[in-house]
Design an enzyme around this catalytic site. Structure first.
Site, PDB file in Angstrom:
ATOM      1  N   THR A 108     -47.789 -32.855 -21.915  1.00 40.95           N
ATOM      2  CA  THR A 108     -48.045 -31.452 -21.581  1.00 40.95           C
ATOM      3  C   THR A 108     -48.261 -30.684 -22.879  1.00 40.95           C
ATOM      4  OG1 THR A 108     -46.644 -31.795 -19.658  1.00 40.95           O
ATOM      5  CG2 THR A 108     -47.227 -29.532 -20.125  1.00 40.95           C
ATOM      6  N   HIS A 109     -49.101 -31.251 -23.727  1.00 41.97           N
ATOM      7  CA  HIS A 109     -49.477 -30.571 -24.960  1.00 41.97           C
ATOM      8  C   HIS A 109     -50.923 -30.116 -24.821  1.00 41.97           C
ATOM      9  CE1 HIS A 109     -46.274 -33.330 -27.030  1.00 41.97           C
ATOM     10  NE2 HIS A 109     -45.739 -32.445 -26.224  1.00 41.97           N
ATOM     11  N   ASN A 110     -51.126 -29.144 -23.933  1.00 48.05           N
ATOM     12  CA  ASN A 110     -52.452 -28.579 -23.750  1.00 48.05           C
ATOM     13  C   ASN A 110     -52.606 -27.462 -24.782  1.00 48.05           C
ATOM     14  OD1 ASN A 110     -50.870 -28.959 -21.018  1.00 48.05           O
ATOM     15  ND2 ASN A 110     -52.953 -29.618 -20.615  1.00 48.05           N
ATOM     16  N   GLN A 122     -53.849 -34.518 -26.629  1.00 50.57           N
ATOM     17  CA  GLN A 122     -53.103 -35.380 -27.533  1.00 50.57           C
ATOM     18  C   GLN A 122     -53.578 -36.806 -27.280  1.00 50.57           C
ATOM     19  OE1 GLN A 122     -49.750 -33.358 -28.716  1.00 50.57           O
ATOM     20  NE2 GLN A 122     -50.841 -34.294 -30.396  1.00 50.57           N
TER      21      GLN A 122
END
Lengths: 451, 589
Positions: free
Chosen positions: B517-519, B348
């Site tokens: 934590t937008h993997n 992101q």
């Protein structure tokens, strides 16, 4: 003189004979008004349904024991009564009982050998059940329940309550009704509700007051004190009728939701009522729950408005209520956040307001109203104190599967603080109930979690 | 010799959002199901109790709800020329741990992607021409359209209990909503959350510049709520402890508040905690999976759990790792473009501006994770990629999430970082600052991918997964564009001072500071087995009885928080299993 002595001796002999007869002559079992046809068979599932409606599991199963194998301690004013094993085990259960034996227990409170059951077994209420239901229950217990060998502890009450023959006299006073059910002059749905409430549901066992002989004062709907409120094991079983009762304020749908899910727009069920919801009411059909709610709403003769459904699945968004006129002064005082407010109010701000709000109205189906809440203002303060110290859980139910648990604050609040908080709650938003003392709190803290 | 458990119809790997969704929907089919969860069990009470839960040091800083690197981690490098080193201390991203997974500690921002984001390659080619696509960018279309997913977005939003206001209701644009969002067949199940002061200030400024402000869509309850499973949420009290915390108020959308209580009532469902799946076992012909092998922490032994269907519903990084370890596809090679596993890892691109107002009181402690007013005027569907020189977009949001003292003390530029000057600035500034955030898209690139590390192993002796990742010019240019647009808006609010934070040209990835934590990506969806690891139903191209849930399916990342798309895809997948797969197990494409 001789004549007098003779008469006296005669009276003594009559008395002794009467006493011996009272003790030893077997009690006559009540015969069914109408015997079932020889080929009568219960409908599929009927027996288990009656078992659920009569909440047999709650008493006849101990906390970590096998289902229906007994051994649960039932607190009574006379001492602890241990529930019996009602699985069909021939040695320790009811495997050897005939239908007539079983019926005698349900209707007359008698064991097969004529011994009187203690009325913790609510035969005062079960004797109103239909012959079909009692028979279906018997068939279920004998044929569908696995026998469990479990010798339960003998009930040993102190003198004079250990003299079980005395119950014979008590029964003369208590069993003034039945056997069998007499419907009131109300629509059919309410009659069905009346049957469930009076008979298998045995609501009066807790929600009617007790007479001075400890029998239920109000077993059937035609009696003045029927469901006028009672006290059970330190809990208020609130009045289910009359001015000021919760039910007078709730709609039929809200009553039904409370019964089936342990929660509604105003309140939640916990303690003894939580167990009833968990083991019994959530398992009834929608129609039966609605019937009970309709009957309860109409018991004082008020009109009954039936909802189309209750406790339906979502999505449903429910706005929390605003403060009402009675509660607005408290709500405004809390909202002012004035540091000089009383300690009880400050403790409420620090611990409770997040869920129950300044309005004291809580949030529908989640966080109960504290204004007018029968537990908050009840004569028995143990439950409220216990909820604050230990927390409490509304059980998971079929229609509302979330087990809704309020945490305890026992580690965070001292006895003095809990007493301040409880006393404040009992006077906030128009509540008007007497104060509690730190000693009251200490006693509850020592006893541990109520349920 | 591994212990063997009784065969199940379905084994679910990880009991977070998507595992819970798969569990309840398949339990309704009467299937015999076990969910295996690596972490501990957790419930609102006792695990998230007040006030123990709102401990910023324990949960916000020391990250007690998160996966520990000793349990599992990755190695990281910026490009193929570097040697990857283990991510030994959590920083940039924070995978969760335990029942409920990341669904317990998220902020509650729930978005749908825009229609064009799911067919981005086609949109770019049709609108701007293929020649604007930079070298090394793996720009793709999702193999499923917005229209196909719409019912499943709606279903997830009803289950998850989302508060908001529809801006596009069946094509009708509604005043006060987001005019640039994809169409909605129904309005949100709950009304929008109330607006804090900073948000309303932003709304007024944005409207004055001709933008289109709307309330953020929040997985935070604005009222009491009952979802389709009968599960419940209570109204939020704005305590400001969402991200990194479990919600003590039953207000945040999570598997605990919306699914698990209902799921646990099914007698045909069970779950085992402290059970970490090590690999998926394949049949000899490699065409199907036979079950999974897991580590039973209590018994300290490996267990084989046979099952007819395997649902991979752990976190994206773990899902990709398991697929790599189990041979569920060929490993992606960035030089040849061959292979699928580990392909299109994306992230992101975020930035923001803090503004300081001496004479304004913002009470930042009154907030929640999904608080705020947003604009989508610079979103993917609104930007002229040809003119601006990038492919992407962002949504902007302003609204305090929390006033936590350790991590949320924005200070004006030039303030000393310690000592008397710092203390004085804290005293003067706390409560007098607000911010605007830009939450931007991240495209997929050949450089950014996942594979197995040649050196480091985990506690089970398995190779760690290796992340090769760096920021790319396209996204950095997008970020600078946002800065150039946001600064005039911030200035129009007349702050005493402001401080911008946007990565710019030459920025390189740093794993230390928290970013998001937008993997995403790594087992991406594709039209054919050559381009991705799973098909349009998130079904493995390699083994048809393996379904992979989560953001690993994202072809490239969207400009939004991923949960809405993750939830929509999960319901889409489970629907395909229920309606197409169970009656005739086979590759569905």
């Amino acid at each position: 003189m001789k004549t007098f002595l003779r008469i006296l001796a005669g009276l003594v002999i009559i008395g002794v004979v009467a006493l011996l007869a009272f003790i030893f002559v077997p009690v006559q079992r009540t015969e069914p008004a109408q015997a079932l046809a020889a080929d009568w068979e219960p409908a599929e599932g009927q027996g288990e349904y009656v078992l659920d409606a009569a909440d047999c599991v709650a008493c006849h199963t101990s906390d970590d024991g096998e289902r229906l194998a007994g051994g649960r301690a039932i607190a009574s004013p006379m001492g602890t009564i241990w529930s019996t094993n009602i699985t069909p085990d021939p040695e320790t259960g009811i495997g050897e009982w005939s239908y007539a034996d079983f019926r005698a227990a349900m209707v007359d409170g008698l064991e097969p050998d004529g011994t009187h059951l203690y009325p913790a077994m609510p035969y005062e209420n079960y004797r109103l059940m239909s012959e079909e239901d009692i028979r279906a229950l018997y068939d279920y217990l004998m044929t569908e329940v696995e026998p469990v060998s479990n010798e339960v502890q003998e009930t040993e009450l102190s003198f004079p309550f250990n003299l079980r023959f005395g119950i014979r006299a008590w029964n003369w006073l208590a069993l003034t009704h039945g056997p069998g059910f007499t419907p009131a002059d109300v629509p059919e749905l309410q009659q069905r509700g009346q049957y469930l409430v009076e008979g298998p549901g045995h609501c009066a066992a807790c929600h009617s007051p007790r007479s001075k002989f400890m029998s239920q004062d109000g077993v059937t709907a035609d009696e003045e004190n029927f469901l006028a409120g009672g006290v059970i094991d330190g809990w208020n079983a609130p009045a289910l009728r009359g001015e000021g009762s919760d039910l007078a304020k709730w709609s039929v749908g809200e009553v039904a939701a409370y019964l089936a899910t342990g929660r509604n727009a105003h309140s939640t069920a916990n303690g003894e009522m939580g167990l009833v919801v968990e083991h019994s009411l959530q398992k009834l059909t929608d129609e039966d729950v609605l019937a009970m709610a309709a009957f309860l709403k109409g018991v004082d003769g008020d009109a009954v408005d039936l909802p189309e459904s209750f406790a339906a699945a979502g999505p449903t968004s429910l706005e929390a209520a605003e403060a009402d006129e009675t509660g607005s002064a408290t709500a405004e005082m809390l909202a002012s956040a004035d540091p000089d407010m009383p300690l009880g109010a400050r403790l409420y701000m620090d611990n409770c307001i997040g869920c129950h709000f300044a309005t004291g109205k809580g949030a529908p189906e989640m966080f109960p109203e504290l204004q007018g809440n029968s537990m908050v203002v009840g004569s028995e303060t143990m439950p409220l104190i216990s909820v604050i110290l230990n927390g409490v859980e509304v059980p998971s139910t079929a229609k509302r599967p979330m087990s809704l648990r309020m945490q305890g604050y026992g580690e965070r609040l001292s006895d003095d603080e809990v007493a301040e908080l409880v006393t404040w709650l009992r006077g906030a938003w128009g509540n008007d109930a007497p104060a509690v003392s730190p000693a009251d709190v200490a006693k509850v803290r020592e006893a541990g979690e109520a349920h | 010799m591994a212990r063997q458990e009784k065969k199940k119809d379905v084994v679910i790997v990880g009991l977070g959002w998507t595992g819970s969704i798969a569990g309840i929907e398949l339990a309704q089919e009467g299937l015999d199901i076990v969910a295996l969860e690596r972490g501990h069990d957790q419930n609102t009470v006792p695990n998230f109790e007040y006030p123990q839960q709102i401990d910023e040091l324990k949960y916000g800083v020391r990250l007690k709800m998160m996966q520990k690197p000793s349990q599992q981690t990755v190695t990281v490098r910026r490009n193929g020329g570097e040697t990857a080193l283990p991510y030994r201390q959590l920083g940039s991203f924070l995978p969760g741990n335990g029942v409920g997974g990341a669904g317990t500690h998220w902020n509650g921002l729930n978005w749908r992607p825009q229609e064009v984001e799911l067919r981005l390659r086609s949109y770019v080619e049709e609108t701007f021409g293929a020649d604007i696509i930079p070298e090394g960018m793996n720009l793709g279309d999702y193999p499923v359209s917005y229209d196909e997913l719409e019912p499943f977005f709606t279903q997830f939003e009803k289950v998850a209990g989302i508060s908001g206001y529809a801006g596009n209701l069946n094509g009708e644009i509604r005043e006060g909503g987001n005019p640039f969002e994809g169409w909605r067949s129904e309005d949100f199940p709950m009304p929008p959350m109330p607006t804090t002061y900073d948000s309303s200030k932003f709304r007024d400024a944005a409207a004055a510049m001709g933008y289109h402000p709307f309330p953020a869509s929040a997985g935070i309850a604005s009222t009491s709520y009952v979802n389709p499973y009968g599960m419940q949420m209570g109204p939020c009290n704005f305590c400001g402890f969402c991200e990194r915390f479990g919600c003590y108020q039953y207000s945040k959308s999570s598997p605990q508040t919306t699914i698990l209580g209902a799921l646990k009532r099914y007698p045909n469902f069970e779950y085992r905690t402290q059970s970490e799946v090590l690999r998926v076992e394949l049949a000899e012909d490699g065409q199907t999976a036979t079950g999974v092998t897991y580590w039973d922490e209590a018994a300290q032994e490996e267990v084989f759990q046979p099952a007819d269907i395997v649902i991979l519903s752990s976190y994206q990084l773990n899902n990709v790792h398991l697929m790599l370890l189990s041979g569920l596809g060929e490993v992606y090679d960035p030089l040849t473009g061959e292979g699928t596993l580990g392909k299109n890892y994306a992230y992101q691109m975020n930035g923001g501006i803090s503004m300081f107002f001496k004479d304004e009181e913002f009470n930042p402690f009154v907030g929640h994770g999904a608080n705020g007013i947003c604009i989508d005027d610079f979103s993917i569907s609104q930007n002229d990629f040809g003119a601006e020189g990038f492919i992407g977009g962002s949504y902007w949001r302003s609204g305090t999430f929390n006033g936590q003292p350790i991590r949320n003390m924005p200070l004006p530029a030039g303030t000393p970082a310690w000592g008397a000057g710092w203390k004085q600035a804290i005293g003067e500034t706390y409560g007098h600052a607000m911010s605007i955030g830009s939450h931007g898209s991240h495209m997929a690139y050949a450089n950014n991918h996942l594979d197995l590390d040649p050196t480091y192993t985990d506690r089970h002796g398995r190779p760690l997964m290796r992340m090769t990742f760096n920021w790319q010019d396209n996204d950095l240019r997008m970020n600078q564009f946002m800065k150039s647009k946001m600064e005039p808006l911030a200035a129009s609010m007349n702050p005493d001072s402001m401080r911008a934070g946007f990565k710019g040209p030459g920025a390189e990835y740093d794993v230390r500071p928290y970013q998001t934590t937008h993997n995403t990506g790594g087992h991406i969806m594709s039209e054919n087995a050559r381009e991705g690891a799973v098909n349009r139903y998130c079904q493995s191209w390699k083994a048809h009885n393996v379904f992979a849930m989560g953001a690993g399916n994202f072809v490239q990342n969207t400009q939004y928080n991923p949960t809405g798309l993750v939830g929509g895809l999960a319901y889409h997948t489970v629907n395909a299993i229920r309606t197409q797969y169970l009656s005739n197990p086979r590759p569905l494409v």
